[in-house]
Structures are given as structure tokens and as C-alpha cells.
Write a protein that holds these residues in place. Structure first.
Motif, mmCIF file in Angstrom:
data_model
loop_
_atom_site.group_PDB
_atom_site.id
_atom_site.type_symbol
_atom_site.label_atom_id
_atom_site.label_comp_id
_atom_site.label_asym_id
_atom_site.label_seq_id
_atom_site.Cartn_x
_atom_site.Cartn_y
_atom_site.Cartn_z
ATOM 1 N N GLY A 1 -0.488 -25.940 -5.607
ATOM 2 C CA GLY A 1 -1.400 -24.820 -5.785
ATOM 3 C C GLY A 1 -0.670 -23.515 -5.558
ATOM 4 O O GLY A 1 0.565 -23.449 -5.591
ATOM 5 N N ASP A 2 -1.425 -22.444 -5.341
ATOM 6 C CA ASP A 2 -0.844 -21.133 -5.052
ATOM 7 C C ASP A 2 -0.584 -21.065 -3.550
ATOM 8 O O ASP A 2 -1.475 -20.725 -2.764
ATOM 9 C CB ASP A 2 -1.785 -20.022 -5.503
ATOM 10 C CG ASP A 2 -1.979 -19.999 -7.021
ATOM 11 O OD1 ASP A 2 -1.013 -20.344 -7.733
ATOM 12 O OD2 ASP A 2 -3.086 -19.658 -7.481
ATOM 13 N N VAL A 3 0.631 -21.388 -3.164
ATOM 14 C CA VAL A 3 0.995 -21.542 -1.758
ATOM 15 C C VAL A 3 1.210 -20.170 -1.119
ATOM 16 O O VAL A 3 1.994 -19.355 -1.595
ATOM 17 C CB VAL A 3 2.268 -22.404 -1.608
ATOM 18 C CG1 VAL A 3 2.666 -22.512 -0.135
ATOM 19 C CG2 VAL A 3 2.027 -23.789 -2.202
ATOM 20 N N VAL A 4 0.488 -19.945 -0.020
ATOM 21 C CA VAL A 4 0.547 -18.683 0.713
ATOM 22 C C VAL A 4 1.513 -18.817 1.890
ATOM 23 O O VAL A 4 1.448 -19.781 2.650
ATOM 24 C CB VAL A 4 -0.851 -18.288 1.230
ATOM 25 C CG1 VAL A 4 -0.761 -17.052 2.119
ATOM 26 C CG2 VAL A 4 -1.809 -18.051 0.064
ATOM 27 N N GLU A 5 2.403 -17.849 2.042
ATOM 28 C CA GLU A 5 3.293 -17.787 3.196
ATOM 29 C C GLU A 5 3.171 -16.415 3.839
ATOM 30 O O GLU A 5 3.111 -15.405 3.134
ATOM 31 C CB GLU A 5 4.740 -18.044 2.775
ATOM 32 C CG GLU A 5 4.975 -19.410 2.161
ATOM 33 C CD GLU A 5 6.371 -19.549 1.591
ATOM 34 O OE1 GLU A 5 7.269 -19.943 2.355
ATOM 35 O OE2 GLU A 5 6.544 -19.233 0.395
ATOM 36 N N VAL A 6 3.121 -16.387 5.169
ATOM 37 C CA VAL A 6 3.042 -15.129 5.912
ATOM 38 C C VAL A 6 4.373 -14.932 6.616
ATOM 39 O O VAL A 6 4.758 -15.728 7.475
ATOM 40 C CB VAL A 6 1.880 -15.142 6.916
ATOM 41 C CG1 VAL A 6 1.820 -13.825 7.682
ATOM 42 C CG2 VAL A 6 0.548 -15.389 6.192
ATOM 43 N N VAL A 7 5.095 -13.874 6.244
ATOM 44 C CA VAL A 7 6.459 -13.654 6.715
ATOM 45 C C VAL A 7 6.507 -12.405 7.591
ATOM 46 O O VAL A 7 6.029 -11.337 7.198
ATOM 47 C CB VAL A 7 7.432 -13.491 5.531
ATOM 48 C CG1 VAL A 7 8.857 -13.314 6.024
ATOM 49 C CG2 VAL A 7 7.323 -14.689 4.584
ATOM 50 N N HIS A 8 7.076 -12.543 8.789
ATOM 51 C CA HIS A 8 7.250 -11.396 9.685
ATOM 52 C C HIS A 8 8.312 -11.754 10.722
ATOM 53 O O HIS A 8 8.861 -12.865 10.707
ATOM 54 C CB HIS A 8 5.924 -11.030 10.368
ATOM 55 C CG HIS A 8 5.357 -12.114 11.239
ATOM 56 N ND1 HIS A 8 5.643 -12.223 12.580
ATOM 57 C CD2 HIS A 8 4.514 -13.142 10.954
ATOM 58 C CE1 HIS A 8 5.003 -13.256 13.085
ATOM 59 N NE2 HIS A 8 4.326 -13.841 12.121
ATOM 60 N N ASN A 9 8.611 -10.825 11.599
ATOM 61 C CA ASN A 9 9.542 -11.080 12.688
ATOM 62 C C ASN A 9 8.855 -11.995 13.696
ATOM 63 O O ASN A 9 7.950 -11.577 14.415
ATOM 64 C CB ASN A 9 9.943 -9.758 13.351
ATOM 65 C CG ASN A 9 10.976 -9.962 14.453
ATOM 66 O OD1 ASN A 9 11.122 -11.048 15.003
ATOM 67 N ND2 ASN A 9 11.694 -8.898 14.799
ATOM 68 N N TYR A 10 9.286 -13.247 13.768
ATOM 69 C CA TYR A 10 8.580 -14.239 14.572
ATOM 70 C C TYR A 10 8.859 -14.118 16.066
ATOM 71 O O TYR A 10 8.400 -14.933 16.856
ATOM 72 C CB TYR A 10 8.887 -15.653 14.064
ATOM 73 C CG TYR A 10 8.201 -15.927 12.753
ATOM 74 C CD1 TYR A 10 6.857 -16.267 12.717
ATOM 75 C CD2 TYR A 10 8.876 -15.800 11.542
ATOM 76 C CE1 TYR A 10 6.201 -16.492 11.518
ATOM 77 C CE2 TYR A 10 8.242 -16.015 10.335
ATOM 78 C CZ TYR A 10 6.902 -16.370 10.332
ATOM 79 O OH TYR A 10 6.251 -16.575 9.141
ATOM 80 N N ASN A 11 9.585 -13.085 16.452
ATOM 81 C CA ASN A 11 9.699 -12.777 17.874
ATOM 82 C C ASN A 11 8.422 -12.122 18.401
ATOM 83 O O ASN A 11 8.247 -11.970 19.607
ATOM 84 C CB ASN A 11 10.880 -11.837 18.143
ATOM 85 C CG ASN A 11 12.210 -12.523 17.914
ATOM 86 O OD1 ASN A 11 12.377 -13.698 18.225
ATOM 87 N ND2 ASN A 11 13.165 -11.794 17.354
ATOM 88 N N TYR A 12 7.537 -11.724 17.468
ATOM 89 C CA TYR A 12 6.310 -11.025 17.842
ATOM 90 C C TYR A 12 5.106 -11.702 17.206
ATOM 91 O O TYR A 12 5.190 -12.311 16.142
ATOM 92 C CB TYR A 12 6.373 -9.558 17.412
ATOM 93 C CG TYR A 12 7.520 -8.801 18.022
ATOM 94 C CD1 TYR A 12 7.455 -8.345 19.331
ATOM 95 C CD2 TYR A 12 8.688 -8.557 17.286
ATOM 96 C CE1 TYR A 12 8.512 -7.647 19.898
ATOM 97 C CE2 TYR A 12 9.744 -7.864 17.849
ATOM 98 C CZ TYR A 12 9.651 -7.414 19.160
ATOM 99 O OH TYR A 12 10.696 -6.743 19.715
ATOM 100 N N ARG A 13 3.955 -11.561 17.869
ATOM 101 C CA ARG A 13 2.690 -12.079 17.356
ATOM 102 C C ARG A 13 1.956 -10.972 16.606
ATOM 103 O O ARG A 13 2.252 -9.789 16.765
ATOM 104 C CB ARG A 13 1.816 -12.586 18.499
ATOM 105 C CG ARG A 13 2.482 -13.629 19.380
ATOM 106 C CD ARG A 13 2.628 -14.947 18.669
ATOM 107 N NE ARG A 13 3.112 -16.002 19.556
ATOM 108 C CZ ARG A 13 3.343 -17.240 19.180
ATOM 109 N NH1 ARG A 13 3.152 -17.595 17.918
ATOM 110 N NH2 ARG A 13 3.791 -18.147 20.029
ATOM 111 N N LEU A 14 0.935 -11.360 15.856
ATOM 112 C CA LEU A 14 0.163 -10.388 15.076
ATOM 113 C C LEU A 14 -1.019 -9.850 15.881
ATOM 114 O O LEU A 14 -2.131 -9.693 15.374
ATOM 115 C CB LEU A 14 -0.335 -11.040 13.776
ATOM 116 C CG LEU A 14 0.733 -11.658 12.886
ATOM 117 C CD1 LEU A 14 0.110 -12.166 11.595
ATOM 118 C CD2 LEU A 14 1.847 -10.668 12.580
#
Length: 368
Positions: A163-176
Motif C-alpha cells: 500500500g502507500d507506506v507512511v514513514e515518519v522521519v526525524h532526529n530520534y534522539n528526541y520525542r515529538l
């Protein structure tokens, strides 16, 4: 589909606060006294760029190690067929690498990412979209209930999904953290608006209180209702979390539910007028995971640390082995001092927060 959406999660700055210890002669050699530990303010999370990427493709299958799974996988390969679910035209987010037995992990990671992706995609496409979350086939029932209560579709499988695969990319040293309060401001299924304003959340099992009944009675005298979140449905827990003004909670996954609190949205809310959260912390597992709630919920946080035993001290300061939260002494019960807890209540100015009159007080479903 090949799509990239970018946003910036606002920074959060954690306010100074306090932690109160179990009385100890380390504070006064002849008379055990409560240590009043000052925790200075700090920038917990800086401004955080985030990218939501969408690519039409297959997800990975879950690599399980059981003999049953290996047999199924081998049979599929020998048959020459590709075992996969077809979700063409649907947005899907694979959360199967997350700890699906911990509600706080699911809320903080899987649900946060799915809700953020839904928000950005809906704004970009100019219409309401759904992002389905992929979970393992044998995911715990409470996890299914959690996503259902949030209105997030789920797909439970160990195989690949197309399907249309969603990925969330950020600096994983920090939370959202900076966007979570906004994302969890959602309508709740079976919401109950009449739960108490003062609640106590203890634990059963690991890290429970040795003197739990003593603490329950102490807080009952001060207007608190006790709830064991292990006994409640997701909608019951989230109703309690949404309405509470003052919370005393033994640190654990259950505390993560208070991300649903809405006090910060009150008209003309003054700074710091939101949720007041007092966490009871095991001396072997003193961790400030939820201290940021004081900022993102426009409220205040402080800690009360339990009694340090010789075993705990040896483990913390003289044992070089890696920490293991599933083993002793981290998982052991601990004792809370009532004078320390009273100091925390005074620090939070609990007496200044008025309760509803007795005849109008909402009735809880817990004890006390």
C-alpha cells in the motif's frame, strides 16, 4: 505514490521543579529527614524538523522465530506465492517494531506518528484521510482497543502489506512532545465527562507500593479517588485522564494516558494552570519520563521518591551490569513516606484547587 511532507514540531522548555525523598539520615546524620531536591529548568526538546514520507511499496514481514512461523514461511516460499495483504490506495503505517504490550509506548510512538501523518496528509490533500496502523497478528487485546477508541484503523498480520507506506522521519534522539497535546485533542469514544478531579493511580504487579493501602487512605482524606487502570477500558481511563485536575500516580505506562488531559484548553487559561501531576517513583527506577507533561499540558510536575534499600543502593551505584527493568530490584515493590507526599501536595498548592461541592461531586468508578 511518492510524497514528502515536512513540518516543524515546536520546542518545549521544562520548568524548574522539586523531588521529595523518603526520610534518610543521608540528609541529617542523627535524624532522618526528607531531602528536598531541586530540579532546574532545561530545554527538554529543541525545535524538531519532521518529514512524513509516503511510498507505494511492500512493508517488511515480521521475522518471528517460532517453529510454527518458520513452517508457515517455508510453506509459502515453496508454493511460489508471495504472502502479502493488498491495501492498494490506502495509507499504512507499520508499527510492528514497537513494544505492543506497553500502552505508553504505543501512545507516544505508534499513535503519535499515525495521528501526525493523518493531520499532514489531510491538510495536503484537502480531505479527511485515514492512516491504518499495522500491528502483529497476536497483538494484545488492549492494544486493539486502544486504536479502536482513537478511531485509528488497524491491520493485524505478520506478513507483508502492500500500500502507500507512511514513514515518519526525524532526529530520534528526541520525542515529538511539542505536538502531542494537539494530536491527542480528539473526540473519545464512550467519553464520560463526570469523573473526579483528584485521582490516585497505583499499580499492581511490579513496582507496586508496599504501603499502598496507607497511601490510598491518606489521599482519600484529601479528596482523591483511587483507580487501578489495569481494571478499566481505554475509554474509562481516557475519560479520567481528560477531566483530572490533580493526579498522584505511581510511575508507569498508565501515567502516559494523561496526555489526553484538556485543562490547558480552558478559556483564558493562565500559565501553569493545567494538570498538576505528582509521580511516585521507585528508588531503583527514578526517571523523569513524564516531567515534560508539566510543559505540554500547561501544568506542573513533581516527584516523590521511595525508600532506598541497601540492595537498591548497591545496584544503582556499585553494579556495572546493564539495567534491566524486568528484574529485581527495578521491578520490586517500594515504600512511600506520607510526609514526603504531603510536601509534594503542598508544593503543588493542592489546597488552593477547589473541589466541587459534595452534592455536585461526580461519582467515580474506582475505590475511595
Amino acid at each position: 505514490m511518492d510524497l514528502s511532507l515536512k513540518t516543524v514540531v515546536p520546542p518545549i522548555s521544562v520548568e524548574p521543579t522539586m523531588m521529595f525523598s523518603y526520610p534518610t539520615c543521608a540528609a541529617d546524620v542523627y535524624t532522618p529527614r526528607v531531602e528536598q531536591i531541586y530540579l532546574p529548568g532545561k530545554e527538554d526538546v529543541p525545535e524538531l524538523p519532521v518529514e512524513v514520507k509516503v511510498t507505494t511499496k511492500y512493508t517488511w514481514a515480521v521475522q518471528l522465530t517460532s517453529w510454527k512461523w518458520k513452517f508457515i514461511e517455508k510453506s509459502v516460499k515453496l508454493s511460489g506465492h508471495k504472502k502479502a495483504l493488498d491495501y492498494t490506495g490506502h495509507f499504512i503505517f507499520d508499527a510492528r517494531n514497537e513494544a505492543d504490550k506497553n500502552v505508553a509506548h504505543l501512545l507516544e510512538n505508534s499513535c503519535t506518528y499515525a495521528l501526525l501523518a493523518k493531520k499532514l496528509l489531510s491538510e495536503h490533500l484537502g480531505r479527511a484521510v485515514e492512516v491504518s496502523v499495522i500491528l502483529k497478528k497476536n497483538v494484545p487485546a488492549f492494544a486493539r482497543e486502544l486504536f479502536n477508541s482513537l478511531g485509528i484503523p488497524i491491520i493485524c498480520t505478520n506478513f507483508e502489506v502492500y500500500g502507500d507506506v507512511v514513514e515518519v522521519v526525524h532526529n530520534y534522539n528526541y520525542r515529538l512532545y511539542g505536538i502531542q497535546a494537539e494530536l491527542f485533542n480528539v473526540e473519545l469514544k464512550d467519553y464520560n465527562p463526570t469523573t473526579p478531579e483528584r485521582v490516585f493511580i497505583p499499580r499492581r504487579g511490579s513496582r507496586q507500593l508496599i504501603n499502598n493501602n496507607e497511601v490510598v487512605n491518606f489521599l482519600k482524606e484529601r479528596g482523591f479517588t483511587t483507580y487501578y487502570f489495569e481494571d478499566l477500558t481505554a475509554s474509562e481511563k481516557w475519560s479520567i485522564a481528560r477531566n483530572a485536575k490533580i493526579v498522584v500516580s505511581v510511575h508507569g505506562a498508565g501515567t502516559g494516558n494523561f496526555i489526553f488531559n484538556r485543562l490547558r484548553l480552558a478559556p483564558q487559561a493562565e500559565k501553569g494552570s493545567g494538570l498538576r501531576l505528582i509521580e511516585l517513583l521507585s528508588p531503583s527506577f527514578t526517571i523523569h519520563t513524564y516531567r515534560q507533561f508539566g510543559t505540554i499540558l500547561n501544568g506542573k510536575w513533581c516527584g516523590v521518591r521511595g525508600q532506598i534499600t541497601p540492595e537498591v543502593l548497591r545496584y544503582l551505584d556499585f553494579d556495572t551490569r546493564p539495567r534491566n527493568t524486568l528484574k529485581s530490584p527495578i521491578r520490586d515493590p517500594f515504600k512511600i513516606d506520607l510526609s514526603s507526599l504531603q510536601m509534594a501536595l503542598d508544593f503543588m498548592a493542592v489546597d488552593q484547587v477547589k473541589l466541587p461541592s459534595e452534592e455536585l461531586a461526580p461519582k467515580g468508578v474506582g475505590i475511595g
